[in-house]
Design a protein around this motif. Sequence first.
Motif, PDB file in Angstrom:
ATOM      1  N   ASP A 417      24.449  19.731  21.091  1.00 32.21           N
ATOM      2  CA  ASP A 417      25.652  19.242  21.777  1.00 32.21           C
ATOM      3  C   ASP A 417      26.263  20.327  22.662  1.00 32.21           C
ATOM      4  OD1 ASP A 417      25.382  16.780  20.566  1.00 32.21           O
ATOM      5  OD2 ASP A 417      26.726  17.252  18.900  1.00 32.21           O
ATOM      6  N   VAL A 418      26.271  21.573  22.165  1.00 27.25           N
ATOM      7  CA  VAL A 418      26.859  22.670  22.939  1.00 27.25           C
ATOM      8  C   VAL A 418      26.035  22.943  24.192  1.00 27.25           C
ATOM      9  CG1 VAL A 418      27.448  25.120  22.899  1.00 27.25           C
ATOM     10  CG2 VAL A 418      27.881  23.697  20.887  1.00 27.25           C
ATOM     11  N   VAL A 419      24.697  22.898  24.058  1.00 25.59           N
ATOM     12  CA  VAL A 419      23.825  23.125  25.207  1.00 25.59           C
ATOM     13  C   VAL A 419      24.049  22.036  26.255  1.00 25.59           C
ATOM     14  CG1 VAL A 419      21.425  23.104  25.996  1.00 25.59           C
ATOM     15  CG2 VAL A 419      22.059  24.429  23.980  1.00 25.59           C
ATOM     16  N   ARG A 420      24.208  20.811  25.798  1.00 20.55           N
ATOM     17  CA  ARG A 420      24.434  19.719  26.765  1.00 20.55           C
ATOM     18  C   ARG A 420      25.749  19.922  27.516  1.00 20.55           C
ATOM     19  NH1 ARG A 420      21.799  15.274  27.742  1.00 20.55           N
ATOM     20  NH2 ARG A 420      19.893  14.839  26.574  1.00 20.55           N
ATOM     21  N   THR A 421      26.722  20.505  26.882  1.00 18.01           N
ATOM     22  CA  THR A 421      28.011  20.731  27.538  1.00 18.01           C
ATOM     23  C   THR A 421      27.920  21.836  28.585  1.00 18.01           C
ATOM     24  OG1 THR A 421      29.214  20.021  25.565  1.00 18.01           O
ATOM     25  CG2 THR A 421      30.418  21.383  27.163  1.00 18.01           C
ATOM     26  N   HIS A 422      27.216  22.918  28.253  1.00 22.72           N
ATOM     27  CA  HIS A 422      27.247  24.098  29.114  1.00 22.72           C
ATOM     28  C   HIS A 422      26.001  24.286  29.981  1.00 22.72           C
ATOM     29  CE1 HIS A 422      30.959  25.594  27.336  1.00 22.72           C
ATOM     30  NE2 HIS A 422      30.457  25.328  26.141  1.00 22.72           N
ATOM     31  N   GLU A 432      12.886  11.468  29.987  1.00 17.45           N
ATOM     32  CA  GLU A 432      12.679  12.553  30.948  1.00 17.45           C
ATOM     33  C   GLU A 432      13.780  13.601  30.834  1.00 17.45           C
ATOM     34  OE1 GLU A 432      12.410  13.308  35.805  1.00 17.45           O
ATOM     35  OE2 GLU A 432      12.898  11.311  35.019  1.00 17.45           O
ATOM     36  N   HIS A 433      15.029  13.146  30.754  1.00 15.31           N
ATOM     37  CA  HIS A 433      16.151  14.089  30.686  1.00 15.31           C
ATOM     38  C   HIS A 433      16.203  14.809  29.346  1.00 15.31           C
ATOM     39  CE1 HIS A 433      18.857  12.643  34.246  1.00 15.31           C
ATOM     40  NE2 HIS A 433      17.612  12.894  34.596  1.00 15.31           N
ATOM     41  N   ARG A 434      15.849  14.106  28.267  1.00 13.58           N
ATOM     42  CA  ARG A 434      15.814  14.793  26.974  1.00 13.58           C
ATOM     43  C   ARG A 434      14.737  15.886  26.969  1.00 13.58           C
ATOM     44  NH1 ARG A 434      15.784  10.006  22.612  1.00 13.58           N
ATOM     45  NH2 ARG A 434      14.931   8.857  24.374  1.00 13.58           N
ATOM     46  N   ASN A 435      13.618  15.598  27.601  1.00  9.73           N
ATOM     47  CA  ASN A 435      12.560  16.615  27.686  1.00  9.73           C
ATOM     48  C   ASN A 435      13.021  17.835  28.488  1.00  9.73           C
ATOM     49  OD1 ASN A 435      10.865  15.014  26.194  1.00  9.73           O
ATOM     50  ND2 ASN A 435       9.610  14.339  27.912  1.00  9.73           N
ATOM     51  N   ILE A 436      13.726  17.581  29.590  1.00 10.60           N
ATOM     52  CA  ILE A 436      14.250  18.691  30.394  1.00 10.60           C
ATOM     53  C   ILE A 436      15.209  19.534  29.548  1.00 10.60           C
ATOM     54  CG2 ILE A 436      15.729  19.289  32.354  1.00 10.60           C
ATOM     55  CD1 ILE A 436      14.585  16.807  33.781  1.00 10.60           C
ATOM     56  N   ASN A 437      16.061  18.862  28.784  1.00 13.47           N
ATOM     57  CA  ASN A 437      17.029  19.575  27.951  1.00 13.47           C
ATOM     58  C   ASN A 437      16.329  20.456  26.910  1.00 13.47           C
ATOM     59  OD1 ASN A 437      19.801  20.063  27.033  1.00 13.47           O
ATOM     60  ND2 ASN A 437      19.213  18.891  25.221  1.00 13.47           N
TER      61      ASN A 437
END
Length: 554
Positions: A417-422, A432-437
Amino acid sequence: MPAYKGELINLYADSAKSNRLKASAQSLPSWDLSLRQQSVIELLMSGALSPLRGFMGQADYQAVLDKGQLADSSLWPLPITLDVSEKCAEGLSAGSQLVLRDLEGVVIAILTVDEIWRPELGVEARAIYGADSSSHPGMAALLDYSHPVYLSGAIQGLETPAHHSFKRLRYSPRELRQQFSKLTWGNVIAMHSTRPIHRAEYKMVMQAALDNDANVMLHPLVAEGEQYHSRVRCYQEVLKYFPEQTTLLALLPLAERHAGLREQILHAIIRQNYGCTHMIVWDQYATFDTQSTIDAALAEAVVAELDIKLVRYELPVYVEARGEYVSPAKLQAGDVAVTLDSDEFYRRLDRDLEVPEWFSFPEVVDEVRSSYPPLARRGLTLFFTGLSGSGKSTIANAVLAKLLEIGGRHVTLLDGDVVRTHLSSELGFSKEHRNINIRRIGYVASEITKNGGIAICAPIAPYKSLRREVCDMVSEYGTFVEIHVATSLEVCEARDRKGLYALARAGKIKEFTGISDPYEEPESPEIRIDTNGISIEEAAQQVFHYLRKERLTA
C-alpha cells in the motif's frame, strides 16, 4: 583461421550512409532493445555471428529447431531472432524499416523487415531444451521474458552499443584477429568461462595450450545487466600467472542460454569468427542438462563443417601428498585426490571460513570475498506474499521492528500500500499494472540488497512468474527469501477490514486476487506461515528462526 563459411561479415554502414540513415531514423518507428537483444545485435554487426546478416526468417528458424542447421543445410545450432511486442508489430509489414535503439534512445541499427510471425515458444523450448518447464534458467528466459512477435530481416549497423567498463578488454572479431597477427600467434586456444578461474582451471588451460602448441585467449561471457565486474577483475589477477606474451583476455558480450551442446557449438562458431583455432570444451557446458534429440547429429556436423577444433579436457584434481594437480586419467595407485567444488567454495565464503591455498589464487579469493561477503553481512530481501488480509504487512512490520531493535543493518520496508502511494500512484489494478508495481518493488529491493541492506517487501504478488523475476533481480546481488503467508481465503474474507472482498463479490472491484483473479501459491517458499491460531509475534519468530538457521543475521 577463416571465418565460418569463409567471410567475416561486417554489417556497419560507412560514415556517409550512417549519417543519412540516422537522419531518416527520426521519422521511422522504433524498438527499444533489451540488454540481451543489444548483445546479440552487437555480435551480428561485428561479424561474430557470421554468416548471418540479420535476424532469422521462419525457414531458417524452423530448420534450426528441427535439425540444428539453416535452411541451406549449414550448421547453426540456436535461433537468432528479434522478439517484439504486439504494439511494436502493429503497422509493420514486409519492407518496413524499424529503428533499433538502446535503452538510452541511441540509434544502434535499422532493421528492414522481411517476415513477421508469432512463434510457439513452447515448441521452441522443447526443441532446444527437450522440455518447456520454466524451472530451467534458459527456458525461463525464453518462456517468461520473450515478446510474442518475431521479426526477421537484414540489419544495417549504425552504432556499437556503449560499454563503459573494461573498454580495453573489448574487441571485435577483426580487432582480435589483428591483435593475433601483431603478436605473431599461430594456434590460439579459447577458454570459455562464466565463473572465476581457480588453480585447477589454470592448470587445465596451461596443459591444453602445451598439448596444442597454442597461445591462450581467455574469452569469458559477460552480459550487460549482470554482475560480471568482480569476475573480470578475477581474470585480470589470474592473467598475471600466465607466462608473458602467451595469453590475452577478451570479453564476449553474450548472455548464457544454458542450451548444452547447441550452445557449445554456437560458442565454437563465434570463437572461429574471432580467429581462434581451438576451443577448450570442459565441464562448464554441463551445468544444466538438456535433452535435445539431435545432439549426436550436431556433434558429427561440428567435425565436418567447422575449422576450429574442439578439444575436451577434464579439470585436474589436487593430490595433497604430491603437492600438485593431476589429470584424473593419470592418478596412480594410492593417490588420494582432494577437490573443492564451486558449491563448497561459496559455502565457505558464506560462513566466512578459510579457503585452502591449493584451491585458488589469494588475489582471486580476496576479490571474490570483497563482492561476496559472508551471509550475515550480505544484502537480503524478505519477500512476503499472500492474499489481501493474510497478515503479511503486519508480520512484516513486526520483523522490521525486531531488526531495527537488533541494529547493525539498514532495513527498509516496501509495503504494497505504501509503495502504491509513493511509487506507483498512477497505476490501477489490472494485471499489467500490478506486474509493473511488483517489478518496481523488485527493482528497489535489488538496489537495497546490492548495497548491503535488508529490504522487506509485502505485496500480494499473485503470479509465480513475477515473483521469480523479482527473485532473479535480487539474487544477482544478495539473498532472496520468499515468505508465503498462507492464510486461507475464508479467514482473509472474515477479516476484510476494508470491505474489499465484499465489493469484489458484488462485482464492484474487477480482477480482485482470490475472487475474480487467481493467486498462484508458491510451490517451495523458504518460509510458509499459517497465521491461524498463532500470534503476530509467533509468526515473526518463524522468520527469525529461519534467518538464524541459515546464518543470514549476525
